[in-house]
Design a protein around this motif. Sequence first.
Motif, mmCIF file in Angstrom:
data_model
loop_
_atom_site.group_PDB
_atom_site.id
_atom_site.type_symbol
_atom_site.label_atom_id
_atom_site.label_comp_id
_atom_site.label_asym_id
_atom_site.label_seq_id
_atom_site.Cartn_x
_atom_site.Cartn_y
_atom_site.Cartn_z
ATOM 1 N N THR A 1 0.827 -1.204 0.000
ATOM 2 C CA THR A 1 0.000 0.000 0.000
ATOM 3 C C THR A 1 0.861 1.254 0.000
ATOM 4 O O THR A 1 0.588 2.210 -0.745
ATOM 5 N N PHE A 2 1.917 1.286 0.809
ATOM 6 C CA PHE A 2 2.818 2.446 0.819
ATOM 7 C C PHE A 2 3.525 2.597 -0.527
ATOM 8 O O PHE A 2 3.602 3.705 -1.068
ATOM 9 N N ALA A 3 4.036 1.491 -1.057
ATOM 10 C CA ALA A 3 4.749 1.563 -2.335
ATOM 11 C C ALA A 3 3.814 2.012 -3.452
ATOM 12 O O ALA A 3 4.171 2.851 -4.292
ATOM 13 N N GLY A 4 2.605 1.471 -3.475
ATOM 14 C CA GLY A 4 1.660 1.839 -4.517
ATOM 15 C C GLY A 4 1.194 3.276 -4.402
ATOM 16 O O GLY A 4 1.055 3.979 -5.414
ATOM 17 N N ALA A 5 0.948 3.730 -3.174
ATOM 18 C CA ALA A 5 0.505 5.112 -2.984
ATOM 19 C C ALA A 5 1.582 6.097 -3.423
ATOM 20 O O ALA A 5 1.292 7.125 -4.054
ATOM 21 N N THR A 6 2.845 5.787 -3.117
ATOM 22 C CA THR A 6 3.943 6.660 -3.528
ATOM 23 C C THR A 6 4.087 6.684 -5.045
ATOM 24 O O THR A 6 4.299 7.744 -5.644
ATOM 25 N N ALA A 7 3.962 5.512 -5.668
ATOM 26 C CA ALA A 7 4.041 5.447 -7.130
ATOM 27 C C ALA A 7 2.901 6.238 -7.769
ATOM 28 O O ALA A 7 3.091 6.934 -8.779
ATOM 29 N N LEU A 8 1.709 6.147 -7.189
ATOM 30 C CA LEU A 8 0.568 6.902 -7.709
ATOM 31 C C LEU A 8 0.794 8.400 -7.552
ATOM 32 O O LEU A 8 0.479 9.188 -8.452
ATOM 33 N N LEU A 9 1.353 8.808 -6.424
ATOM 34 C CA LEU A 9 1.659 10.218 -6.201
ATOM 35 C C LEU A 9 2.617 10.735 -7.264
ATOM 36 O O LEU A 9 2.440 11.829 -7.821
ATOM 37 N N ASP A 10 3.648 9.946 -7.578
ATOM 38 C CA ASP A 10 4.604 10.339 -8.615
ATOM 39 C C ASP A 10 3.941 10.407 -9.984
ATOM 40 O O ASP A 10 4.187 11.325 -10.769
ATOM 41 N N VAL B 1 -9.771 9.278 -2.623
ATOM 42 C CA VAL B 1 -9.978 7.967 -2.015
ATOM 43 C C VAL B 1 -11.084 8.017 -0.954
ATOM 44 O O VAL B 1 -11.710 6.997 -0.640
ATOM 45 N N THR B 2 -11.343 9.195 -0.424
ATOM 46 C CA THR B 2 -12.223 9.344 0.731
ATOM 47 C C THR B 2 -13.642 9.680 0.284
ATOM 48 O O THR B 2 -14.009 10.855 0.135
ATOM 49 N N PRO C 1 -0.719 15.512 -2.318
ATOM 50 C CA PRO C 1 -1.204 14.379 -1.526
ATOM 51 C C PRO C 1 -2.627 14.583 -1.008
ATOM 52 O O PRO C 1 -3.423 13.634 -0.980
ATOM 53 N N ALA C 2 -2.952 15.814 -0.606
ATOM 54 C CA ALA C 2 -4.292 16.076 -0.077
ATOM 55 C C ALA C 2 -5.365 15.794 -1.116
ATOM 56 O O ALA C 2 -6.449 15.289 -0.794
#
Length: 293
Positions: free
Chosen positions: A216-225, A238-239, A231-232
């Motif tokens: 989840t951390f790796a995927g979220a960071t990749a998506l951010l890039d 997602v919310t 990030p907000a």
Amino acid sequence: MSDTLPAIAFIGAGSMGGAIVRGLAASGVPVDGPIRVTNRTAARAATLAGIDGVESIALEERPEGNAEAIAASRVVVLGVKPQRMPELLHDIAPHVRDDAIVVTLAAGVPLATYEAGLPGAAVVRAMPNTPSTVGKGVTGIAAGTHATPEDLAIVRRLFETVGEVLEVRGDDGIDAISTISGSGPAYVFLLIEKLAEAARHQGFGDDEALLLARGTFAGATALLDAEGEEPAELRRRVTSPQGTTERAIAVLQDAHLDQVFADATDAAYARAKELAGVNPTPATEVIILKSSD
């Protein structure tokens, strides 16, 4: 400026220095001559000996290795532990070239210490972080009194071989960046650890819990890039209103994570000043001079 980096020596190359050596050698950036690397033991020197373009020197076999490497190099990267730095500066001072750029990786040793030990030298403090070992580092750099913009550009190119670079002003800037990118990987690992614990609380086994948290951390960071959004904004996407994520985020927000992280980084900043022998005071505004594109 030439595309070729000037001759470089690494004086002490542990895990961080070794990562930068490997990143530089693998980058394809041309260097004027071999990358000279010294370590105290033959065993440590052997870990870098097989890399193309690297001359790995064991000081127990070549006691004059530091002097030889420094005299032959314009860029001298000091990678020894902070407590060894005063002795090292005394030993290498006679061999540092007039045009040398001295780069230090040591935490807690201020620029003034290097400039006192190496009068007139162009000194740059650098604060890389452990993801540099996989080419995903963030390195802060700060120029001393005698370092020129050209000197900083050379140091920037060196560290860009292992990630991104942020130029800040002076010791305060380096100490501040150490609280974020320097210590930051430990914060992330702690969050992954705690999310995995929560997964186990929800009934998953150890392997599955770690897979869920790490992925989840790796995927979220990749998506951010990939998205290039704040990030907000990605969090808002997602919310869903009145959904499960919204309920969980409310609990996290009620825990005042913003204040927790502010307190944590303030504590790290104060400790950095204590290590440097400076009375700890709250961080002032950090002047960002230049960052990687």
